[in-house]
Design an enzyme around this catalytic site. Structure first.
Site, PDB file in Angstrom:
ATOM      1  N   SER A 158      14.662  53.474 115.872  1.00 15.61           N
ATOM      2  CA  SER A 158      13.445  52.671 115.802  1.00 15.61           C
ATOM      3  C   SER A 158      13.395  51.763 114.584  1.00 15.61           C
ATOM      4  O   SER A 158      12.731  50.728 114.600  1.00 15.61           O
ATOM      5  CB  SER A 158      12.214  53.585 115.799  1.00 15.61           C
ATOM      6  OG  SER A 158      12.271  54.508 114.730  1.00 15.61           O
ATOM      7  N   ASP A 192       1.087  54.379 111.511  1.00 18.59           N
ATOM      8  CA  ASP A 192       1.343  55.814 111.618  1.00 18.59           C
ATOM      9  C   ASP A 192       1.785  56.431 110.292  1.00 18.59           C
ATOM     10  O   ASP A 192       2.059  57.627 110.216  1.00 18.59           O
ATOM     11  CB  ASP A 192       2.379  56.108 112.703  1.00 18.59           C
ATOM     12  CG  ASP A 192       3.765  55.548 112.383  1.00 18.59           C
ATOM     13  OD1 ASP A 192       3.897  54.800 111.382  1.00 18.59           O
ATOM     14  OD2 ASP A 192       4.708  55.847 113.132  1.00 18.59           O
ATOM     15  N   HIS A 204       6.585  54.841 110.045  1.00 21.48           N
ATOM     16  CA  HIS A 204       7.443  53.678 110.261  1.00 21.48           C
ATOM     17  C   HIS A 204       6.993  52.535 109.336  1.00 21.48           C
ATOM     18  O   HIS A 204       5.812  52.464 108.971  1.00 21.48           O
ATOM     19  CB  HIS A 204       7.384  53.228 111.718  1.00 21.48           C
ATOM     20  CG  HIS A 204       8.033  54.179 112.665  1.00 21.48           C
ATOM     21  ND1 HIS A 204       7.351  55.226 113.254  1.00 21.48           N
ATOM     22  CD2 HIS A 204       9.317  54.265 113.117  1.00 21.48           C
ATOM     23  CE1 HIS A 204       8.172  55.908 114.036  1.00 21.48           C
ATOM     24  NE2 HIS A 204       9.366  55.355 113.962  1.00 21.48           N
TER      25      HIS A 204
END
Length: 340
Positions: free
Chosen positions: A71, A233, A236
């Protein structure tokens, strides 16, 4: 009687250690569960793919870049393609090299090092000049043994090298700086991150690839102002964090491609030497962000089979710039070449 008393005390002591160990393990499991829950409670968008053409105004043969990993490579959480690290990387390479760039974003959210192999085959099929790999964070989170994680990465590097694709690996950052990670789990995450990062550096260079330390992406700046550098969040990166990541990758990518020389890099030294044992170079790069290490011949009179050269690239003190929006069609020069 004394022997029985000693045995009883020893048994009690041993039971106390086991109980304390079990309690500590329980705390770690509970903290890990809380961190995962806190992270997953926030719905993050899947970033648009930055795959496409960059710098169409530039002449010359296009540079073919494949972006592999998890990611962090995909830019998870971004809503605009210009904010993804792939777009920042491709735009920066095109601008510095004055050539068009074709980017293939092959990354997958949630990928571990063991998931690289399908991405590697796609990079080879795309005839990439260089594969830039960002992986390892999910190995840390899922407590994959460093030796196992690094072994899969090394296999991927070897496969790419054998196919004529140059490799640059951005090592896993220190994940303990993420806000949802609490002590004592934080110290364990830091140790796990460093072990995997050091292993990545050592084995990637040993396999003929190149590495760059990304410790500054989740380093002191992230710890000091998490609301700015982290996304919603708190795990990230934010847009600013992804910009920093993409920009750090530009100079070593150009270096691996042979498009910049030593005049554009600062040669890092270790005890007054320009080359050092690979293990020492790996450890130095872990604690010195933005450091690239490359294979080097063994200096005359020195022992040891594996030696490396460490270089640190100058960090420009300026606001990060967004990448450009990728084009779906190749530049005019490339279309004319294909028609011949």
């Amino acid at each position: 009687m004394a022997k029985k008393s000693l045995a009883r005390k020893t048994a009690y002591a041993g039971g106390g250690v086991l109980a304390a160990t079990a309690a500590f393990a329980g705390v770690l499991v509970a903290e890990a569960a809380l961190a995962v829950r806190a992270t997953h409670q926030v719905k993050m968008p899947v970033a648009p793919s930055p795959t496409g053409w960059y710098g169409a105004r530039h002449p010359g043969r296009p540079i073919n870049i494949a972006l592999l990993g998890d990611s962090s490579a995909a830019g998870y959480g971004m809503t605009e393609v210009e904010d993804t690290p792939g777009a920042v990387l491709a735009s920066g390479v095109s601008e510095k090299a004055h050539r068009p760039v074709r980017l293939h974003d092959l990354s997958e959210i949630g990928a571990k090092s063991s998931d690289l192999h399908p991405q590697v085959e796609k990079a080879i099929a795309a005839d990439a000049d260089i594969a830039v790999i960002l992986v390892g964070s999910n190995d840390v989170i899922r407590r994959v043994r460093p030796r196992v994680a690094v072994s899969h990465l090394a296999q991927a590097v070897i496969r790419l090298q054998e196919s004529g694709v140059k490799v640059l690996v951005g090592t896993v950052p220190d994940l303990s700086t993420a806000t949802p990670i609490l002590p004592p789990l934080r110290s364990i995450m830091r140790a796990w991150s460093i072990r995997i990062a050091a292993g990545q550096m050592f084995h990637v260079v040993r396999a003929g690839g190149h590495t760059v330390s990304l410790g500054d992406v989740l380093g002191p700046a992230f710890k000091a102002t998490p609301a700015f550098w982290f996304g919603a969040d708190l795990f990230h990166p934010s847009a600013a964090g992804y910009h920093a990541l993409g920009e750090v990758l530009v100079p070593p990518t150009l270096s691996v491609l042979g498009l910049v020389g030593d005049e554009d890099a600062i040669l890092a030294t270790y005890n007054g030497k320009q080359v050092m044992p690979l293990a020492a170079a790996s450890l130095r790069a872990v604690i010195r962000p933005g450091t690239e290490i490359d294979p080097a011949p063994r200096p005359r009179g020195r022992f040891g089979r594996n030696w490396a050269r460490a270089r640190s690239f100058e960090n420009e003190q300026r606001e990060p710039r967004r990448g450009e929006r990728p084009a779906e069609t190749p530049p005019l020069a490339e279309r004319q070449h294909a028609q011949r």
